[in-house]
Design a protein around this motif. Structure first.
Motif, PDB file in Angstrom:
ATOM      1  N   ALA A 138       3.035  -7.135   2.132  1.00 18.69           N
ATOM      2  CA  ALA A 138       1.754  -6.799   2.535  1.00 18.69           C
ATOM      3  C   ALA A 138       1.302  -5.660   3.127  1.00 18.69           C
ATOM      4  O   ALA A 138       0.367  -4.944   2.821  1.00 18.69           O
ATOM      5  N   GLU A 193      -0.772  -2.331   1.899  1.00 23.58           N
ATOM      6  CA  GLU A 193      -1.860  -1.907   2.892  1.00 23.58           C
ATOM      7  C   GLU A 193      -1.540  -0.272   3.158  1.00 23.58           C
ATOM      8  O   GLU A 193      -2.632   0.286   3.256  1.00 23.58           O
ATOM      9  N   HIS A 198      -4.082  -0.815  10.242  1.00 14.85           N
ATOM     10  CA  HIS A 198      -3.592  -1.425   8.850  1.00 14.85           C
ATOM     11  C   HIS A 198      -2.437  -2.543   9.424  1.00 14.85           C
ATOM     12  O   HIS A 198      -2.378  -3.495   8.668  1.00 14.85           O
ATOM     13  N   ALA A 235      -2.594  -6.408   7.786  1.00 13.86           N
ATOM     14  CA  ALA A 235      -1.422  -7.001   6.964  1.00 13.86           C
ATOM     15  C   ALA A 235      -0.520  -7.945   7.299  1.00 13.86           C
ATOM     16  O   ALA A 235       0.009  -8.713   6.770  1.00 13.86           O
TER      17      ALA A 235
END
Length: 346
Positions: free
Chosen positions: A286, A290, A38, A42
């Motif tokens: 972000a 995420e 992740h 991101a």
């Protein structure tokens, strides 16, 4: 004509060589597994799009202790530029001279970080906040728990799983339990918390859930437990909602991951650009969206659907845990678990 073609070919090779020479590779070490997946999506991929001449290579490791060991081994000739690791481990690395200071000369975003993103004696700064939550099986627990005291509810005896100290989950749970029991300063005395967990012990199914605390809750092997919010939110989605997540009304405690600039990093300038980006409101928003870590930059604007799945709106409910002070008493806490909690289990 042949001379012209030769000149073009030579020029093309020269341009390629210059481009290759100007390209930089930042090596980042951080947690492997779902964090790596992740964080790459991101933060790293958008960074490389913004800075096409910089490549970020993710060197994943399972925990902060292993990262520290690798950094120690490379101290005379570092191969890693940036390290994301737990604040208490970052303090050990700072004390050993492994990191340079991350201040406003590295990133202007440092001035906008929440106060608890700065730990005295740590060269790096907080890049993510995570917090302990109650996790529960939604088939067995129909209403989301609102209090930590739900873990002591007799109807769930034998269905509770908790990761014991010295794991940081167990240590954090001790501090929370000490507050619930009306105990004093956790830095000097957690006996009230130890006694309260001792009352819970007979109803605990295991103190060492496998493969982690999340899977047994999701598959119904256990009904209630504790876990970290970010991972719990991810597993809640992948379990089809079988794993529920609740932030109790009494609040929780933050676990802080810091971002650190390795001393004598081979790509120091590019590494500073990456750190600056990682601390920016853009990157923080972000990654929160995420993986649901709370941001450390106070100017981060979080989408409403992500906000309700983090503790970012409940900063005032967080216990102010001084992890550097906890590091000094962690062995004592662990010993109390071994003597006064584990033996009470069935």
């Amino acid at each position: 004509m042949m001379f012209a073609r030769l000149s073009i070919a030579v020029s093309a090779l020269t341009i390629a060589a210059v481009t290759s020479a100007s390209a930089e590779t930042v090596t980042l070490t951080a947690y492997s597994g779902i964090f790596q997946e992740h964080y790459t999506k991101a933060v790293i991929e958008p960074f490389m799009k913004k800075y096409p001449d910089i490549t970020v290579q993710f060197y994943g490791m399972p925990n902060s202790a292993q990262m520290l060991g690798t950094l120690r081994a490379q101290k005379s000739s570092p191969q890693i530029d940036v390290a994301i690791l737990d604040v208490s481990v970052a303090k050990a690395g700072t004390d050993e001279g492994l990191f340079d200071k991350v201040d406003e000369s590295v990133s202007a975003n440092v001035k906008d970080l929440y106060p608890n993103a700065h730990a005295e004696g740590v060269a790096g700064v907080g890049v993510t906040f995570d917090n302990l939550v109650i996790i529960y099986n939604t088939d067995q627990v129909k209403t989301a728990p609102t209090s930590w005291n739900s873990l002591w509810d007799k109807q769930y005896e034998g269905k509770v799983i908790i990761q014991a100290a010295p794991d940081i989950q167990g240590t954090t749970f001790t501090i929370i339990s000490n507050k619930l029991a009306g105990g004093g300063d956790y830095k000097t005395d957690v006996s009230a918390g130890i006694a309260k967990i001792g009352e819970l012990a007979p109803g605990v199914q295991t103190w060492d859930p496998k493969p982690d605390v999340y899977a047994p809750i999701a598959n119904g092997q256990a009904a209630l437990g504790i876990g970290w919010n970010a991972r719990a939110q991810i597993y809640s989605g992948t379990s089809g909602g079988k794993l529920g997540v609740a932030l109790p009304q009494e609040g929780s405690g933050f676990q802080i991951n810091t971002i650190n600039l390795v001393k004598n990093a081979p790509e120091s300038d590019a590494a500073k650009k990456f750190i600056d980006y990682a601390l920016s409101p853009e990157a923080q928003a972000a990654f929160t969206g995420e993986m649901f870590y709370a941001p450390t930059n106070s100017k981060t604007v979080i989408a409403p659907d992500a906000l309700k799945r983090t503790a970012a709106d409940d900063m005032d409910k967080m216990i102010d845990i001084d992890w550097l002070a906890v590091a000094k008493v962690r062995d004592g806490i662990t010993e109390q678990w071994r003597r006064r909690i584990i033996p009470l289990s069935r």
